[in-house]
Design an enzyme around this catalytic site. Structure first.
Site, PDB file in Angstrom:
ATOM      1  N   CYS A 142      -5.979  22.269  20.925  1.00 45.17           N
ATOM      2  CA  CYS A 142      -5.688  23.902  20.999  1.00 45.17           C
ATOM      3  C   CYS A 142      -6.717  23.822  19.442  1.00 45.17           C
ATOM      4  O   CYS A 142      -8.156  23.831  19.641  1.00 45.17           O
ATOM      5  CB  CYS A 142      -4.879  24.785  20.659  1.00 45.17           C
ATOM      6  SG  CYS A 142      -4.870  26.420  21.043  1.00 45.17           S
ATOM      7  N   HIS A 174      -1.223  22.834  24.913  1.00 47.53           N
ATOM      8  CA  HIS A 174       0.456  22.359  23.432  1.00 47.53           C
ATOM      9  C   HIS A 174       0.997  21.006  23.848  1.00 47.53           C
ATOM     10  O   HIS A 174       1.850  21.406  24.196  1.00 47.53           O
ATOM     11  CB  HIS A 174       0.612  22.976  23.343  1.00 47.53           C
ATOM     12  CG  HIS A 174      -0.202  24.150  22.602  1.00 47.53           C
ATOM     13  ND1 HIS A 174      -0.577  24.280  20.897  1.00 47.53           N
ATOM     14  CD2 HIS A 174      -1.292  25.129  23.111  1.00 47.53           C
ATOM     15  CE1 HIS A 174      -0.574  25.368  20.574  1.00 47.53           C
ATOM     16  NE2 HIS A 174      -1.246  26.236  21.431  1.00 47.53           N
ATOM     17  N   GLU A 198       2.388  19.167  22.571  1.00 43.56           N
ATOM     18  CA  GLU A 198       4.066  19.474  21.440  1.00 43.56           C
ATOM     19  C   GLU A 198       5.209  20.095  21.920  1.00 43.56           C
ATOM     20  O   GLU A 198       6.156  19.643  21.141  1.00 43.56           O
ATOM     21  CB  GLU A 198       3.138  19.736  19.648  1.00 43.56           C
ATOM     22  CG  GLU A 198       3.228  21.266  19.711  1.00 43.56           C
ATOM     23  CD  GLU A 198       1.894  21.591  20.377  1.00 43.56           C
ATOM     24  OE1 GLU A 198       2.174  22.703  20.217  1.00 43.56           O
ATOM     25  OE2 GLU A 198       1.557  20.999  20.713  1.00 43.56           O
TER      26      GLU A 198
END
Length: 229
Positions: free
Chosen positions: A110, A209, A211
């Protein structure tokens, strides 16, 4: 030994226990958990622009998400929707330049992808609704939006993602010009969602994202590249 992956953090007011609104170097645990699950050892890096000596003990770098990068980095003035942390910009740019000099494996997530773009001579759209005419990349506070991305055949990111091309986004800025990097993934509206440098061992930026889902495809690739450092 597990490859050591440095994760950039940012300083924000935080509260826990009896403490309230203390300036705190933090990053969502999702990042560290994703690195650990992929076989790496996560080390958090507070903003520090005094030197880049920490790279001597790191095998890879993960530039995390967060507030907007300063538009001055790509030759513009901040717009009304832009929120910056200049001290973080300075620290991360120093780390990035030193990591590039060492050809250290780098993943940008990001904001991290946007930093990669700015460092390679690119530019950003400061507020996507003004450019795209919609808010589907940040639909509501703390809500990720899902998109079906299209990846360039033969690119690193296409090889990593395979058949599952669903991505989860939360951002109001985006890449206008990738500079010296190559756009290898786009959302359905054409906005760049992945950039990379095919001439480097591992330099990848993603606008979404990974993660949050502990995506082993991306974090596993970073850790694997770091293991070969």
């Amino acid at each position: 030994m597990r490859p050591i992956i440095g994760i950039t953090t940012y300083v924000m007011p935080a509260s826990w226990g009896v403490w309230r609104d203390l300036p705190t170097a933090l990053v969502p645990q999702d990042y560290a958990a994703a690195v650990t699950l992929a076989g790496g050892r996560a080390v958090l890096l507070p903003p520090d622009d005094l030197d880049t000596d920490v790279l001597r003990v790191l095998d890879g770098l993960l530039f995390s998400g967060g507030p907007d990068i300063s538009p001055e980095l790509y030759g513009e003035q901040p717009g009304p929707h832009t929120v910056t942390h200049p001290e973080r910009d300075a620290a991360e740019l120093a780390l990035l330049q030193a990591a590039l000099d060492r050809d250290l494996p780098v993943l940008g997530v990001c904001r991290g992808m946007q930093l990669l773009v700015a460092a390679h001579g690119g530019t950003l759209h400061q507020h996507l609704p003004e450019v795209l005419g919609h808010e589907r990349h940040r639909v509501a506070p703390a809500v990720y939006s899902e998109h079906e991305a299209v990846f360039t055949p033969g690119s690193r990111i296409a090889g990593l993602m395979g058949e599952d091309v669903t991505i989860n986004c939360f951002h109001h800025q985006g890449v206008a010009d990738p500079g010296k990097l190559t756009v290898t993934g786009r959302a359905e509206d054409g906005l760049p969602e992945a950039v990379e440098d095919p001439d480097r061992r591992f330099l990848l930026g993603v606008q979404w994202h990974p993660e949050v889902s502990r995506d082993l495809r991306l974090f596993g690739a970073l850790v694997a590249a770091a293991a070969r450092s």
